[in-house]
Design a protein around this motif. Sequence first.
Motif, PDB file in Angstrom:
ATOM      1  N   ILE A   1      -4.974  10.733 -59.939  1.00 60.44           N
ATOM      2  CA  ILE A   1      -4.302  11.664 -59.385  1.00 60.44           C
ATOM      3  C   ILE A   1      -2.970  11.147 -58.768  1.00 60.44           C
ATOM      4  O   ILE A   1      -2.778   9.897 -58.307  1.00 60.44           O
ATOM      5  CB  ILE A   1      -5.251  12.545 -58.320  1.00 60.44           C
ATOM      6  CG1 ILE A   1      -5.618  11.567 -57.018  1.00 60.44           C
ATOM      7  CG2 ILE A   1      -6.098  13.223 -58.913  1.00 60.44           C
ATOM      8  CD1 ILE A   1      -6.168  12.310 -56.199  1.00 60.44           C
ATOM      9  N   GLU A   2      -1.977  12.054 -58.670  1.00 60.91           N
ATOM     10  CA  GLU A   2      -0.673  11.524 -57.667  1.00 60.91           C
ATOM     11  C   GLU A   2      -1.047  11.699 -56.308  1.00 60.91           C
ATOM     12  O   GLU A   2      -1.409  13.086 -55.831  1.00 60.91           O
ATOM     13  CB  GLU A   2       0.389  12.312 -58.447  1.00 60.91           C
ATOM     14  CG  GLU A   2       0.788  12.080 -59.806  1.00 60.91           C
ATOM     15  CD  GLU A   2       1.330  10.462 -60.054  1.00 60.91           C
ATOM     16  OE1 GLU A   2       1.960  10.205 -59.132  1.00 60.91           O
ATOM     17  OE2 GLU A   2       0.838   9.930 -60.998  1.00 60.91           O
ATOM     18  N   VAL A   3      -0.557  10.781 -55.445  1.00 61.03           N
ATOM     19  CA  VAL A   3      -0.798  10.961 -53.877  1.00 61.03           C
ATOM     20  C   VAL A   3       0.339  10.532 -53.264  1.00 61.03           C
ATOM     21  O   VAL A   3       1.306   9.843 -53.955  1.00 61.03           O
ATOM     22  CB  VAL A   3      -2.041  10.057 -53.609  1.00 61.03           C
ATOM     23  CG1 VAL A   3      -3.418  10.542 -54.076  1.00 61.03           C
ATOM     24  CG2 VAL A   3      -1.959   8.728 -53.915  1.00 61.03           C
ATOM     25  N   LYS A   4       0.542  10.951 -52.064  1.00 64.22           N
ATOM     26  CA  LYS A   4       1.687  10.562 -51.387  1.00 64.22           C
ATOM     27  C   LYS A   4       1.206   9.841 -50.087  1.00 64.22           C
ATOM     28  O   LYS A   4       0.493  10.226 -49.097  1.00 64.22           O
ATOM     29  CB  LYS A   4       2.485  11.700 -50.777  1.00 64.22           C
ATOM     30  CG  LYS A   4       3.679  11.260 -50.050  1.00 64.22           C
ATOM     31  CD  LYS A   4       4.418  12.768 -49.588  1.00 64.22           C
ATOM     32  CE  LYS A   4       5.899  12.405 -48.915  1.00 64.22           C
ATOM     33  NZ  LYS A   4       6.506  13.762 -48.400  1.00 64.22           N
ATOM     34  N   VAL A   5       1.619   8.441 -49.588  1.00 66.07           N
ATOM     35  CA  VAL A   5       1.570   7.642 -48.695  1.00 66.07           C
ATOM     36  C   VAL A   5       1.744   8.351 -47.374  1.00 66.07           C
ATOM     37  O   VAL A   5       3.334   8.595 -47.238  1.00 66.07           O
ATOM     38  CB  VAL A   5       2.095   6.257 -48.439  1.00 66.07           C
ATOM     39  CG1 VAL A   5       1.653   5.304 -47.691  1.00 66.07           C
ATOM     40  CG2 VAL A   5       1.710   5.710 -50.083  1.00 66.07           C
ATOM     41  N   VAL A   6       1.001   8.566 -46.485  1.00 64.84           N
ATOM     42  CA  VAL A   6       1.530   9.119 -45.151  1.00 64.84           C
ATOM     43  C   VAL A   6       1.360   8.507 -43.978  1.00 64.84           C
ATOM     44  O   VAL A   6       2.205   8.549 -43.088  1.00 64.84           O
ATOM     45  CB  VAL A   6       0.735  10.582 -44.826  1.00 64.84           C
ATOM     46  CG1 VAL A   6       1.161  11.619 -45.984  1.00 64.84           C
ATOM     47  CG2 VAL A   6      -0.909  10.452 -44.955  1.00 64.84           C
ATOM     48  N   ARG A   7       0.399   7.484 -44.154  1.00 68.05           N
ATOM     49  CA  ARG A   7       0.489   6.421 -42.936  1.00 68.05           C
ATOM     50  C   ARG A   7      -0.185   5.250 -43.231  1.00 68.05           C
ATOM     51  O   ARG A   7      -1.344   5.051 -44.153  1.00 68.05           O
ATOM     52  CB  ARG A   7      -0.658   7.239 -41.864  1.00 68.05           C
ATOM     53  CG  ARG A   7      -0.549   6.494 -40.402  1.00 68.05           C
ATOM     54  CD  ARG A   7      -1.446   7.140 -39.512  1.00 68.05           C
ATOM     55  NE  ARG A   7      -2.564   7.402 -39.680  1.00 68.05           N
ATOM     56  CZ  ARG A   7      -3.263   8.362 -40.104  1.00 68.05           C
ATOM     57  NH1 ARG A   7      -2.766   9.590 -40.595  1.00 68.05           N
ATOM     58  NH2 ARG A   7      -4.560   8.392 -40.292  1.00 68.05           N
ATOM     59  N   LEU A   8       0.451   4.154 -42.668  1.00 69.91           N
ATOM     60  CA  LEU A   8      -0.366   2.702 -42.973  1.00 69.91           C
ATOM     61  C   LEU A   8      -1.015   2.423 -41.824  1.00 69.91           C
ATOM     62  O   LEU A   8      -0.773   2.336 -40.794  1.00 69.91           O
ATOM     63  CB  LEU A   8       1.137   1.748 -43.501  1.00 69.91           C
ATOM     64  CG  LEU A   8       1.587   2.156 -44.515  1.00 69.91           C
ATOM     65  CD1 LEU A   8       3.049   1.151 -44.757  1.00 69.91           C
ATOM     66  CD2 LEU A   8       0.885   2.146 -45.881  1.00 69.91           C
TER      67      LEU A   8
END
Length: 301
Positions: A178-185
């Motif tokens: 799936i396509e995901v978005k990095v929101v926090r490292l």
Amino acid sequence: NVSEGTVLDGEVSSITSFGVFVNVGPMDGLVHMSELSWKRNIKPKEMFKKGDPVKVKVIGIDREKNRLSLSIKQTQDDPWLSAADRWKANDRATGIVTNVTDFGAFIEVEPGIEGLIHIGDLSWTRIKHPRDVLRKGQEVEVVVLDVDMEKKRMSLGYKQLNDPWSDVATRYSKDQDIEVKVVRLADFGAFVEIEEGVEGLIHISQLSTRRVEKPGDVLEEGQEVTARVIEINPAERRMRLSISALEEPAQQQQQQRRPRDDDRRRGRTERQDHDRQPKNVGNDGEASVTIGEFLKNFQQD
């Protein structure tokens, strides 16, 4: 001849922005806005008109200034005294937003009964301020999370009415890409947004097949990447994903191609060596001569 606590019959003599004056015989007393009703955010002119008969309770006497402080709401039962009979956890209600603060929004679910929606219970996504979700005067549906009768407090939920985790297992499955978005490292990995209200973790060990010192070396916030679902746990609201799982098949294909390439290179080398080998040379290194060549040479001799 009155004292604090005395209940009197009176008549509204005037209405102001801060309350109502009530005539109780020889003098007028003030019912401050906060003492008009158990209900919050009321407007005196919408509740009363001049000449209305009302029942009031004396709550303060200033004999020097000849002033009376009166209350209308204290002649009525405090709704919190019987709230336990009407409100329990998981009950749903429709209320009005009475105030919005930095930490949440207050909702009046009935006259005199107010509850708080903490900022963490407003949305499944991170919001900067409750005003991003609700505004004062808005009518909203809420669910009761907890009721504390002793402290006269009610905790309410707004986001719980639409929980994306309740059916997440029907939309995603293990080994799905799936396509995901990095929101926090974080030091231990990267949190990614899968959809609104659903986040997952890509552990640092799952970021790459190569060694990664810190997630920031390979990802950055806001970046969109493809990842593979390796675990879904709706009960604990947890989903684990992997990027390295996508890299492993590519590496395996490269490893499978490498022996074939080596064999082809080895075959070409052997053919080149064979072509360079001198012709008519025997296994013992001596020149070989055919019978025809021998007889021809013999006749010439």
